[in-house]
Design a protein around this motif. Structure first.
Motif, PDB file in Angstrom:
ATOM      1  N   SER B  44       0.816  -1.218   0.000  1.00 30.19           N
ATOM      2  CA  SER B  44       0.000   0.000   0.000  1.00 30.19           C
ATOM      3  C   SER B  44       0.851   1.270   0.000  1.00 30.19           C
ATOM      4  CB  SER B  44      -0.923   0.002   1.219  1.00 30.19           C
ATOM      5  OG  SER B  44      -0.147   0.067   2.393  1.00 30.19           O
ATOM      6  N   LEU B  45       0.234   2.340  -0.503  1.00 28.36           N
ATOM      7  CA  LEU B  45       0.855   3.662  -0.503  1.00 28.36           C
ATOM      8  C   LEU B  45       0.109   4.529   0.501  1.00 28.36           C
ATOM      9  CD1 LEU B  45       0.991   4.253  -4.372  1.00 28.36           C
ATOM     10  CD2 LEU B  45       2.931   3.668  -2.913  1.00 28.36           C
ATOM     11  N   GLN B  46       0.852   5.419   1.159  1.00 25.83           N
ATOM     12  CA  GLN B  46       0.171   6.344   2.058  1.00 25.83           C
ATOM     13  C   GLN B  46      -0.251   7.563   1.237  1.00 25.83           C
ATOM     14  OE1 GLN B  46       2.270   8.555   5.122  1.00 25.83           O
ATOM     15  NE2 GLN B  46       0.629   8.067   6.537  1.00 25.83           N
ATOM     16  N   PRO B  47      -1.551   7.876   1.209  1.00 26.82           N
ATOM     17  CA  PRO B  47      -1.956   9.044   0.413  1.00 26.82           C
ATOM     18  C   PRO B  47      -1.654  10.355   1.137  1.00 26.82           C
ATOM     19  CG  PRO B  47      -3.867   8.119   1.515  1.00 26.82           C
ATOM     20  CD  PRO B  47      -2.695   7.244   1.882  1.00 26.82           C
ATOM     21  N   LEU B  48      -1.663  11.443   0.390  1.00 24.52           N
ATOM     22  CA  LEU B  48      -1.583  12.760   1.022  1.00 24.52           C
ATOM     23  C   LEU B  48      -2.949  13.019   1.637  1.00 24.52           C
ATOM     24  CD1 LEU B  48       0.065  14.683  -1.942  1.00 24.52           C
ATOM     25  CD2 LEU B  48       1.143  14.225   0.259  1.00 24.52           C
ATOM     26  N   PHE B  49      -2.974  13.510   2.850  1.00 21.93           N
ATOM     27  CA  PHE B  49      -4.266  13.868   3.439  1.00 21.93           C
ATOM     28  C   PHE B  49      -4.157  15.168   4.209  1.00 21.93           C
ATOM     29  CE2 PHE B  49      -3.361  12.847   7.822  1.00 21.93           C
ATOM     30  CZ  PHE B  49      -2.442  11.812   7.769  1.00 21.93           C
ATOM     31  N   ASN B  50      -5.309  15.751   4.463  1.00 19.76           N
ATOM     32  CA  ASN B  50      -5.345  17.034   5.153  1.00 19.76           C
ATOM     33  C   ASN B  50      -6.494  17.048   6.151  1.00 19.76           C
ATOM     34  OD1 ASN B  50      -4.450  19.828   5.411  1.00 19.76           O
ATOM     35  ND2 ASN B  50      -6.488  20.297   4.653  1.00 19.76           N
ATOM     36  N   ILE B  51      -6.258  17.681   7.295  1.00 18.83           N
ATOM     37  CA  ILE B  51      -7.304  17.791   8.321  1.00 18.83           C
ATOM     38  C   ILE B  51      -7.548  19.275   8.559  1.00 18.83           C
ATOM     39  CG2 ILE B  51      -7.953  17.151  10.673  1.00 18.83           C
ATOM     40  CD1 ILE B  51      -5.326  15.345  10.576  1.00 18.83           C
ATOM     41  N   SER B  52      -8.818  19.703   8.489  1.00 20.15           N
ATOM     42  CA  SER B  52      -9.088  21.080   8.894  1.00 20.15           C
ATOM     43  C   SER B  52     -10.255  21.070   9.881  1.00 20.15           C
ATOM     44  CB  SER B  52      -9.349  21.985   7.696  1.00 20.15           C
ATOM     45  OG  SER B  52     -10.502  21.574   7.031  1.00 20.15           O
ATOM     46  N   GLU B 105       5.434  -4.059  -5.575  1.00 18.53           N
ATOM     47  CA  GLU B 105       4.350  -3.365  -6.277  1.00 18.53           C
ATOM     48  C   GLU B 105       3.270  -2.947  -5.286  1.00 18.53           C
ATOM     49  OE1 GLU B 105       2.871  -6.107  -9.218  1.00 18.53           O
ATOM     50  OE2 GLU B 105       1.606  -7.123  -7.761  1.00 18.53           O
ATOM     51  N   PHE B 106       2.461  -1.995  -5.733  1.00 21.98           N
ATOM     52  CA  PHE B 106       1.444  -1.401  -4.862  1.00 21.98           C
ATOM     53  C   PHE B 106       0.080  -1.484  -5.524  1.00 21.98           C
ATOM     54  CE2 PHE B 106       5.538   0.644  -4.282  1.00 21.98           C
ATOM     55  CZ  PHE B 106       5.784   0.297  -2.960  1.00 21.98           C
ATOM     56  N   SER B 107      -0.913  -1.796  -4.702  1.00 24.37           N
ATOM     57  CA  SER B 107      -2.251  -1.934  -5.279  1.00 24.37           C
ATOM     58  C   SER B 107      -3.332  -1.266  -4.426  1.00 24.37           C
ATOM     59  CB  SER B 107      -2.586  -3.416  -5.437  1.00 24.37           C
ATOM     60  OG  SER B 107      -2.438  -4.062  -4.179  1.00 24.37           O
ATOM     61  N   SER B 108      -2.911  -0.561  -3.368  1.00 26.37           N
ATOM     62  CA  SER B 108      -3.940   0.090  -2.533  1.00 26.37           C
ATOM     63  C   SER B 108      -3.377   1.322  -1.815  1.00 26.37           C
ATOM     64  CB  SER B 108      -4.461  -0.901  -1.496  1.00 26.37           C
ATOM     65  OG  SER B 108      -3.426  -1.245  -0.603  1.00 26.37           O
ATOM     66  N   PHE B 109      -4.305   2.070  -1.236  1.00 25.63           N
ATOM     67  CA  PHE B 109      -3.936   3.204  -0.373  1.00 25.63           C
ATOM     68  C   PHE B 109      -4.350   2.869   1.055  1.00 25.63           C
ATOM     69  CE2 PHE B 109      -4.375   5.694  -4.334  1.00 25.63           C
ATOM     70  CZ  PHE B 109      -3.168   6.366  -4.284  1.00 25.63           C
ATOM     71  N   HIS B 110      -3.559   3.339   1.991  1.00 25.41           N
ATOM     72  CA  HIS B 110      -3.908   3.126   3.395  1.00 25.41           C
ATOM     73  C   HIS B 110      -3.351   4.266   4.232  1.00 25.41           C
ATOM     74  CE1 HIS B 110      -2.977   1.526   7.487  1.00 25.41           C
ATOM     75  NE2 HIS B 110      -4.252   1.272   7.401  1.00 25.41           N
ATOM     76  N   CYS B 111      -4.185   4.831   5.088  1.00 25.78           N
ATOM     77  CA  CYS B 111      -3.655   5.812   6.051  1.00 25.78           C
ATOM     78  C   CYS B 111      -4.546   5.865   7.280  1.00 25.78           C
ATOM     79  CB  CYS B 111      -3.522   7.203   5.442  1.00 25.78           C
ATOM     80  SG  CYS B 111      -5.052   7.982   5.009  1.00 25.78           S
ATOM     81  N   ARG B 112      -3.966   6.277   8.373  1.00 25.04           N
ATOM     82  CA  ARG B 112      -4.714   6.511   9.614  1.00 25.04           C
ATOM     83  C   ARG B 112      -4.638   7.995   9.930  1.00 25.04           C
ATOM     84  NH1 ARG B 112      -3.910   1.441  13.735  1.00 25.04           N
ATOM     85  NH2 ARG B 112      -5.255   0.050  12.565  1.00 25.04           N
ATOM     86  N   VAL B 113      -5.797   8.590  10.160  1.00 25.36           N
ATOM     87  CA  VAL B 113      -5.861  10.036  10.342  1.00 25.36           C
ATOM     88  C   VAL B 113      -6.285  10.350  11.780  1.00 25.36           C
ATOM     89  CG1 VAL B 113      -6.897  12.174   9.465  1.00 25.36           C
ATOM     90  CG2 VAL B 113      -6.586  10.222   7.917  1.00 25.36           C
TER      91      VAL B 113
END
Lengths: 249, 148
Positions: B44-52, B105-113
């Motif tokens: 998995s790849l960590q996506p860019l994320f934003n919190i406002s 190889e990468f096939s998904s996105f994963h992140c904890r916010v």
């Protein structure tokens, strides 16, 4: 030229050229746009920036080390690009050295490509591009080409410094800023800024290719965007949202 | 029996706590830079994320290029942590990204916010437009202070 920043020339640099800048900022608009221009026009490296103010990073291309900040050329066009987020604390000496170098080379017009963070960007189909000029000549160029001039407000970051230092030296400098995501790579905004640049300098670049590859560009730019985000916080980029206080002519 | 007197937190206490929580979240986010933005084990790849945070809600956005919208999942891990996952429409190898000295190889996105303030997750809304996920979580209300 500043002692802490050296611009090392590798090949002959054209004089009286126009120079475009693509430096990491909101939406990486300038970096994406200038990288597309360098690649499509097959521009060649003519100089690079060497400075102790930069992190100890080299960029490998075809197995060889390169400076992360380089200047490319094709005929009478120069293009500056950075492949790393520039530390906010190093921006002033770096931009001053670049402007001094442009002055030495007799650069005729400097055009910085970038973005202006727009909170509702997700709902904008065609990003609008605004222009800012360093002197009366630059403003005249913008108005003649029908580009909306940003009349008041704050600018923060590399484009702001280039405009300021160019104004000091009376070099005609323009910033073209497309509505963009603050912290996501924005290839659509980069395409909009290239279209507007074409009104001032003819760059035969196909932006449809950039739009088609939008998802790939966003994915590839993730890491530099992540590092740029923290530098944007350090340079207080959010001040661009501020409403200017009393009018001072 | 004397009633137990509990000191009421002032607005300044609440603001200070909020800022401290926010700084902690920012530091955690910054420390993530020293980790790669990808995980070979989970592909998995960590996506860019934003919190406002606004007066009414917490808005989380994430940039998910190549994400298949049908596979998007937003789940609560803890009271103050949500997890975003999505499968990608394509599999990407390091080689596809121009990196020849790594394999995988990468096939998904994963992140904890991390959520900087308490929210009412039951009233959360999410949308996915032009590859960008937006999750709006209404803030949980505390008490009202009467102005005398």
């Amino acid at each position: 030229m500043s002692e802490t920043v050296r611009i090392v020339e590798r090949r002959e640099v054209p004089t009286d050229a126009k120079m475009i800048h693509g430096l990491p900022d909101v939406g990486l608009v300038g970096v994406i746009a200038v990288s597309q221009i360098i690649s499509q026009l097959k521009m060649v490296e003519v100089a690079y920036v060497d400075s102790d103010l930069l992190p100890p990073v080299i960029v490998l291309h075809e197995g060889l080390p390169h400076s992360p900040i380089r200047i490319f050329s094709n005929d009478n066009l120069l293009a500056l690009i950075s492949e790393i987020a520039i530390p906010a604390s190093s921006l002033q000496p770096l931009m001053r050295a670049i402007v001094n170098w442009m002055d030495e080379k007799g650069v005729e017009t400097a055009i910085s490509l970038g973005g202006i963070a727009t909170p509702n960007r997700q709902n904008i189909e065609s990003p609008k591009v605004y222009g800012v000029g360093s002197n009366e000549l630059s403003l005249k160029i913008l108005r003649e080409k029908g580009i909306s001039v940003m009349e008041r407000g704050f600018l923060v970051g590399p484009q702001a410094l280039i405009l300021q230092y160019c104004a000091e030296k009376n070099i005609a400098a323009i910033s073209l800023l497309a509505q963009a995501f603050y912290n996501y790579p924005d290839p659509e905004a980069a395409a909009a800024v290239i279209d507007t640049l074409n009104q001032i300098v003819k760059v035969p670049v196909n932006v449809s290719d950039l739009l088609e590859k939008g998802e790939e560009v966003r994915l590839r730019m993730r890491d530099i965007m992540r590092r740029t985000q923290s530098e944007l916080v350090r340079m207080r980029k959010s001040q661009e949202y501020d409403i200017p206080h009393y009018y001072v002519a | 029996m004397r009633p137990i007197m509990r000191r009421r937190r002032s607005i300044f206490d609440i603001m200070r706590e909020y800022m401290e929580e926010f700084e902690r979240a920012a530091e955690e986010a910054l420390s993530a830079f020293e980790q790669p933005s990808w995980d070979l084990e989970t592909q998995s790849l960590q996506p860019l994320f934003n919190i406002s945070v606004t007066a009414e809600e917490v808005v989380i956005t994430a940039d998910l290029p190549y994400a298949d919208p049908k596979t998007l999942k937003i789940e609560s891990v803890d009271e103050d942590l949500i997890e975003i996952t999505a499968k990608m429409r394509v599999k990407l190898r390091f080689e596809d990204l121009g990196v020849s000295h790594r394999e995988g190889e990468f096939s998904s996105f994963h992140c904890r916010v991390p959520l900087p303030v308490p929210v009412d997750a039951s009233r959360a809304k999410a949308s996915f437009k032009r590859g960008i996920l937006e999750v709006r979580l209404p803030r949980r209300r505390g008490y009202k202070i009467k102005v005398e």
